[in-house]
Design a protein around this motif. Structure first.
Motif, PDB file in Angstrom:
ATOM      1  N   SER A   1      -3.778   5.148 -20.709  1.00 44.05           N
ATOM      2  CA  SER A   1      -4.709   5.223 -21.847  1.00 44.05           C
ATOM      3  C   SER A   1      -4.077   5.761 -23.139  1.00 44.05           C
ATOM      4  CB  SER A   1      -5.892   6.117 -21.471  1.00 44.05           C
ATOM      5  OG  SER A   1      -5.468   7.474 -21.354  1.00 44.05           O
ATOM      6  N   TRP A   2      -2.855   6.333 -23.058  1.00 51.86           N
ATOM      7  CA  TRP A   2      -2.340   7.114 -24.187  1.00 51.86           C
ATOM      8  C   TRP A   2      -2.308   6.339 -25.499  1.00 51.86           C
ATOM      9  CZ3 TRP A   2      -2.315  11.626 -26.020  1.00 51.86           C
ATOM     10  CH2 TRP A   2      -1.390  12.059 -26.970  1.00 51.86           C
ATOM     11  N   GLU A   3      -1.537   5.276 -25.575  1.00 52.59           N
ATOM     12  CA  GLU A   3      -1.401   4.603 -26.877  1.00 52.59           C
ATOM     13  C   GLU A   3      -2.649   3.817 -27.272  1.00 52.59           C
ATOM     14  OE1 GLU A   3       2.104   2.726 -28.182  1.00 52.59           O
ATOM     15  OE2 GLU A   3       3.380   4.428 -27.652  1.00 52.59           O
TER      16      GLU A   3
ATOM     17  N   LEU B   1      -5.520   8.102 -16.766  1.00 47.95           N
ATOM     18  CA  LEU B   1      -6.165   8.792 -17.872  1.00 47.95           C
ATOM     19  C   LEU B   1      -5.186   9.844 -18.384  1.00 47.95           C
ATOM     20  CD1 LEU B   1      -8.884   8.924 -19.388  1.00 47.95           C
ATOM     21  CD2 LEU B   1      -9.586  10.711 -17.790  1.00 47.95           C
ATOM     22  N   ASP B   2      -4.705   9.631 -19.604  1.00 45.35           N
ATOM     23  CA  ASP B   2      -3.658  10.505 -20.161  1.00 45.35           C
ATOM     24  C   ASP B   2      -4.279  11.727 -20.833  1.00 45.35           C
ATOM     25  OD1 ASP B   2      -1.095  11.189 -21.792  1.00 45.35           O
ATOM     26  OD2 ASP B   2      -0.470   9.484 -20.580  1.00 45.35           O
ATOM     27  N   ASP B   3      -3.472  12.461 -21.541  1.00 42.81           N
ATOM     28  CA  ASP B   3      -3.829  13.685 -22.251  1.00 42.81           C
ATOM     29  C   ASP B   3      -5.190  13.583 -22.958  1.00 42.81           C
ATOM     30  OD1 ASP B   3      -3.602  16.105 -23.464  1.00 42.81           O
ATOM     31  OD2 ASP B   3      -1.778  15.655 -24.585  1.00 42.81           O
TER      32      ASP B   3
ATOM     33  N   ALA C   1       6.431  24.717 -30.202  1.00 44.26           N
ATOM     34  CA  ALA C   1       6.774  23.300 -30.283  1.00 44.26           C
ATOM     35  C   ALA C   1       5.539  22.572 -29.812  1.00 44.26           C
ATOM     36  CB  ALA C   1       7.956  22.973 -29.377  1.00 44.26           C
ATOM     37  N   ARG C   2       5.085  21.615 -30.570  1.00 43.63           N
ATOM     38  CA  ARG C   2       3.808  20.927 -30.323  1.00 43.63           C
ATOM     39  C   ARG C   2       2.697  21.953 -30.073  1.00 43.63           C
ATOM     40  NH1 ARG C   2       1.674  16.441 -26.085  1.00 43.63           N
ATOM     41  NH2 ARG C   2       0.943  14.943 -27.585  1.00 43.63           N
ATOM     42  N   ASN C   3       2.777  23.038 -30.786  1.00 44.90           N
ATOM     43  CA  ASN C   3       1.773  24.124 -30.724  1.00 44.90           C
ATOM     44  C   ASN C   3       1.687  24.778 -29.353  1.00 44.90           C
ATOM     45  OD1 ASN C   3       0.742  23.355 -33.411  1.00 44.90           O
ATOM     46  ND2 ASN C   3       0.033  21.540 -32.317  1.00 44.90           N
TER      47      ASN C   3
ATOM     48  N   ILE D   1      -0.257  11.451 -10.263  1.00 45.35           N
ATOM     49  CA  ILE D   1      -0.256  12.401 -11.379  1.00 45.35           C
ATOM     50  C   ILE D   1       0.921  12.081 -12.292  1.00 45.35           C
ATOM     51  CG2 ILE D   1       0.332  14.796 -11.969  1.00 45.35           C
ATOM     52  CD1 ILE D   1      -1.326  15.752  -9.703  1.00 45.35           C
ATOM     53  N   LYS D   2       0.637  12.039 -13.590  1.00 49.95           N
ATOM     54  CA  LYS D   2       1.726  11.963 -14.568  1.00 49.95           C
ATOM     55  C   LYS D   2       1.974  13.400 -14.992  1.00 49.95           C
ATOM     56  CE  LYS D   2       2.786   9.943 -19.113  1.00 49.95           C
ATOM     57  NZ  LYS D   2       2.245   9.123 -20.206  1.00 49.95           N
ATOM     58  N   TRP D   3       3.122  13.959 -14.604  1.00 53.38           N
ATOM     59  CA  TRP D   3       3.439  15.383 -14.801  1.00 53.38           C
ATOM     60  C   TRP D   3       4.338  15.511 -16.027  1.00 53.38           C
ATOM     61  CZ3 TRP D   3       2.630  19.311 -10.706  1.00 53.38           C
ATOM     62  CH2 TRP D   3       3.165  20.562 -11.032  1.00 53.38           C
TER      63      TRP D   3
ATOM     64  N   HIS E   1       5.892  17.437 -19.696  1.00 51.42           N
ATOM     65  CA  HIS E   1       6.576  18.697 -20.068  1.00 51.42           C
ATOM     66  C   HIS E   1       7.128  18.473 -21.473  1.00 51.42           C
ATOM     67  CE1 HIS E   1       9.975  21.509 -20.271  1.00 51.42           C
ATOM     68  NE2 HIS E   1       9.503  22.137 -19.217  1.00 51.42           N
ATOM     69  N   ASN E   2       6.334  18.928 -22.488  1.00 52.28           N
ATOM     70  CA  ASN E   2       6.615  18.455 -23.842  1.00 52.28           C
ATOM     71  C   ASN E   2       7.354  19.394 -24.777  1.00 52.28           C
ATOM     72  OD1 ASN E   2       5.635  15.733 -23.959  1.00 52.28           O
ATOM     73  ND2 ASN E   2       3.636  16.594 -23.510  1.00 52.28           N
ATOM     74  N   ARG E   3       8.082  20.359 -24.240  1.00 51.76           N
ATOM     75  CA  ARG E   3       8.890  21.139 -25.169  1.00 51.76           C
ATOM     76  C   ARG E   3      10.092  21.755 -24.457  1.00 51.76           C
ATOM     77  NH1 ARG E   3       7.377  26.690 -27.632  1.00 51.76           N
ATOM     78  NH2 ARG E   3       9.645  26.612 -27.669  1.00 51.76           N
TER      79      ARG E   3
ATOM     80  N   THR F   1       7.537  11.949 -13.025  1.00 55.32           N
ATOM     81  CA  THR F   1       8.128  12.925 -13.931  1.00 55.32           C
ATOM     82  C   THR F   1       8.174  12.340 -15.347  1.00 55.32           C
ATOM     83  OG1 THR F   1      10.086  14.223 -14.499  1.00 55.32           O
ATOM     84  CG2 THR F   1      10.487  12.258 -13.190  1.00 55.32           C
ATOM     85  N   CYS F   2       7.590  13.120 -16.271  1.00 57.35           N
ATOM     86  CA  CYS F   2       7.567  12.715 -17.671  1.00 57.35           C
ATOM     87  C   CYS F   2       7.890  13.973 -18.455  1.00 57.35           C
ATOM     88  CB  CYS F   2       6.172  12.214 -18.027  1.00 57.35           C
ATOM     89  SG  CYS F   2       5.883  11.976 -19.785  1.00 57.35           S
ATOM     90  N   SER F   3       8.603  13.847 -19.533  1.00 53.55           N
ATOM     91  CA  SER F   3       8.865  15.011 -20.356  1.00 53.55           C
ATOM     92  C   SER F   3       9.082  14.480 -21.767  1.00 53.55           C
ATOM     93  CB  SER F   3      10.103  15.748 -19.827  1.00 53.55           C
ATOM     94  OG  SER F   3      10.338  16.913 -20.553  1.00 53.55           O
ATOM     95  N   SER F   4       8.010  14.377 -22.529  1.00 54.06           N
ATOM     96  CA  SER F   4       8.049  13.703 -23.828  1.00 54.06           C
ATOM     97  C   SER F   4       8.810  12.386 -23.645  1.00 54.06           C
ATOM     98  CB  SER F   4       8.759  14.542 -24.881  1.00 54.06           C
ATOM     99  OG  SER F   4       8.510  15.915 -24.706  1.00 54.06           O
ATOM    100  N   GLY F   5       8.435  11.607 -22.671  1.00 56.02           N
ATOM    101  CA  GLY F   5       9.218  10.437 -22.267  1.00 56.02           C
ATOM    102  C   GLY F   5      10.193  10.874 -21.194  1.00 56.02           C
TER     103      GLY F   5
END
Ligand code: DGJ
Length: 712
Positions: free
Chosen positions: A304-306, A334-336, A411-413, A444-446, A448-450, A488-492
């Protein structure tokens, strides 16, 4: 006391590993092509490199599996440690070597420094990938500080000349850099606290001529999701040393009396050309690392993200789910944006409860709607993070990694949770498993964005504890939720390594879905990791990260290189788009069963404007090759492309599997005949003479399907 020399041997399918113990620490004599006959010590005497140059130490110091400064070794030693400034040196010697199956265990001790070290070296028979790790024990009475402990230290062949590593940034992962192995040290040091966009924990070294199919090549990879250093060092005596390990922050690793430390594994393989090593790594990942579910048919994701970003709204979601089902999606993710206080990226991280204001009946209506379409339901989490503006942070500000008196840059608040704390980890475990059970979540899409900045508990560094705590948490969740798949996802693609991939079996490769840039990102990904775990989605016509517009064919052909899916607002597709997309979706469904075990080949094109690769099924019955024009070619025609991996004696049919003949025809006065009709020829000719390509305008792509024929 002179050492009675001993020889140890491990064999794989095509590799032999020979180890000799003739000094205090054993050394590697051979790691490469299978030695066809028995080898004995008397023969090895001929090959003993005992020449001693003037101007050097009076004794030979061979490059051992655990190089130590105390032997006069001036390169990067395997261990740097001390006892509060004392015992800065050590002299470990072997007291036991044993072999069990295809694994060698080498135990060393230094009674004065009061440390013991064990090396574990095994060769995976089917893949020819070696795995090395090191354990250090403090057997002294006081604390021992470890500044550096190599996971592996290995000699590389003296004729190696080039080193290829992969680097990047957010939205542009896995970019290839090649350099000469000049005197001194190449040190790829990662201090981002996660595997990182910037540096991949793998490298390729080889002879000057190494390429996809030629040259003598060694691959190495550190299976670790945190700070690391990978070193290649050319010494003045002609030796080249490869070394890998976890990079510790100051004072981070102190072993109290009786404590021990085990490094993550380093995987190494050697072959003729990069394709051989890539295939060996893929085989190793499939057979020895990845979760079993990665061997089953991989479903088509719709994310759903984009399409919606943070605009979660039940009505919009229902429509999106209908549209995704209409183009063949099998799992809706269902993303963020689904949890409390998460209307944008400034707040809510940590509050892992369904937001009652958007979802008054919980996620049930959404989940039921997804299931009514026969799709599975997946949910996004970013467990290791917290927004200062969240209930979790207000209740537990001390759970965030931090250093007293220094403001942690946001980073990203967001901040990073110290998940090595039991209470923080228990909270995440409870929240995630409760939701998984409540909604019967299959995936699960796990995220990790910073990066980790100031990763402390107030005063002491804790960066290296974080990946270990992550692996434990993942294992605990998977234990509690059998059948759950985690990506595993981490800002891509900032957390992609064989450490995390033991628990997760899919990677969100990049946030960049522009197929032209994605082709390069995926090429780097597939050098080390198999295509079927590479999340690859068809995005919007205008890529959100680059603004580039591309045809649906190009987007679909590039997505078909990995685990195919959609990252677009399917409601906005017109009828023609839907027909086109269904063709590619069906192609994926038809071929995914053999693609998951296929042999990957990076093809060598004569123009830098073309990028080509293929997957050949492991019985050479069929193959799919994709060719992407990433820019304009200097010549008027694309020429012949030799294919790889086919049976030279078999007859294959050749067809244009992408649906873009008309699109390509607009740039060709005449198309090559195989684009007009299915033709047959021998595998040998396809691999030697090659396939004449049509003129390919920049940003076009095509797909070739070859099928073996039983009659000639
Ligand atoms: C970064 C991921 O790479 C994206 O796919 C998306 O999940 C966002 N995070 C959500 O915040």
């Amino acid at each position: 006391m002179p050492i009675e020399p001993k020889l140890w041997r491990l064999d794989g399918e095509t590799t032999t590993l020979l180890l000799v113990q003739d000094h205090t620490v054993p050394r590697l004599v051979w790691f490469g092509d299978t030695l066809s006959s028995e080898v004995d010590l008397s023969q090895l005497q001929v090959h003993d490199d005992s020449a001693l140059a003037f101007g050097s130490l009076d004794d030979v110091t061979p490059l051992s599996l655990f190089p130590q400064a105390s032997t006069g070794y001036a390169g990067s030693p395997a261990l740097n440690g001390h006892r509060n400034g004392h015992v800065f040196a050590h002299s470990l010697s072997t007291n036991n070597i044993r072999q069990a199956d295809n694994t060698l265990y080498i135990d060393m001790i230094d009674e004065h420094a009061q440390i013991e070290v064990s090396l574990e070296l095994s060769l995976h028979r089917q893949s020819d990938v070696a795995s090395l790790k090191t354990t250090l024990r403090n057997v002294g009475n006081n604390a021992y500080t470890v500044d550096w402990l190599a996971s592996a230290s290995l000699p590389l062949p003296g004729n190696y000349h080039d080193c290829l590593t992969q680097h990047g940034r957010w939205g542009l992962e896995n970019q290839t850099h090649r350099r000469h192995i000049a005197p001194g040290r190449i040190d790829i040091s990662n201090l981002h606290g996660r595997t990182s966009h910037e540096h991949s924990p793998g490298l390729v070294c080889g002879t000057a001529d190494f390429g996809n199919d030629n040259g003598d090549v060694t691959f190495a990879h550190l299976a670790w999701s945190g700070n690391f250093s990978i070193r290649v060092e050319r010494l003045s005596n002609g030796n080249i040393a490869l070394q890998t390990g976890v990079l510790y922050l100051p004072g981070e690793c102190i072993l109290q009396s009786g404590e021990s430390l085990q490094t993550p594994a380093t995987n190494v393989t050697r072959g003729s050309g990069m394709n051989a090593c890539t295939q060996q790594f893929h085989c190793y990942a499939r057979q020895a690392v990845l979760p079993a579910w990665t061997r089953t048919q991989r479903p088509i994701h719709a994310n759903s993200w984009e399409a919606l970003y943070f605009n979660h709204d039940s009505k919009e979601l229902f429509e999106l789910i209908d549209a995704a089902a209409g183009i063949g999606a099998e799992r809706f993710v269902l993303d963020d944006g689904w949890f409390r206080h998460r209307r944008d990226d400034t707040s809510g991280l940590g509050d892992w409860f369904v937001d009652e204001t958007i979802y008054p009946h919980g996620l049930n209506p959404i989940v039921n709607h997804v299931r009514q379409h026969g799709m599975q339901f997946g949910l996004w989490f970013e467990p290791e993070m917290v927004n200062p503006d969240s209930d979790l942070y207000r209740a537990h500000p001390d759970w965030a990694l931090q250093v007293d008196h220094i403001q942690t840059p946001l980073a990203r608040n967001q901040l990073v949770l110290d998940i090595a704390r039991e209470d923080a980890s228990d909270y995440l475990f409870e929240r995630i498993t409760t939701l998984v059970h409540e909604y019967d979540i299959s995936y699960i899409k796990w995220d990790h964005n910073r990066d980790l900045v100031l990763p402390g508990d107030g005063t002491r560094a804790r960066a290296a504890k974080q990946p270990e705590a992550l692996y434990l948490l993942l294992a605990r969740i998977l234990d509690m939720c059998p059948g759950l798949e985690i990506e595993t996802c981490s800002s891509g693609g900032a957390r992609c390594d064989l450490g995390v991939l033991k628990h997760t079996g899919r990677v969100w490769t990049s946030d960049n879905i522009d197929p032209i840039e994605r082709a390069g990102i995926q090429c780097g990904f597939q050098r080390f990791f198999p295509p079927e775990i590479m999340g690859a989605h068809v995005g919007h016509k205008k890529a959100h990260l680059t603004g580039r517009e591309t045809s649906l064919h190009t987007r679909a052909v590039v997505a078909l290189q990995g685990q195919y899916g959609f990252e677009l607002d399917a409601r906005k597709l017109d009828d023609q788009d839907i027909v086109t997309l269904k063709h590619y979706t069906e192609l994926y469904k038809t071929h995914r069963h053999w693609l998951a075990e296929a042999v990957f080949w990076q093809l060598t094109t004569y123009s830098k404007a073309l990028q080509a690769s293929g997957n050949v099924d492991n019985h050479q019955q069929q193959a799919l090759y994709s060719i992407v024009a990433i820019s304009s070619m200097h010549s008027t025609r694309a020429g012949h492309l030799p294919l790889s991996g086919l049976d030279p004696d078999a007859i294959y049919t050749l067809e244009l599997a992408s649906l873009n003949k008309t699109e390509l025809a607009a740039f060709n006065k005449v198309l090559p005949s195989w684009c007009e009709q299915t033709l047959r020829t021998r595998g040998e000719l396809l691999m030697k003479i090659g396939v004449p390509l049509p003129v390919m305008p920049p940003q076009s792509a095509l797909l070739i399907y070859c099928e073996r024929q039983t009659t000639s």
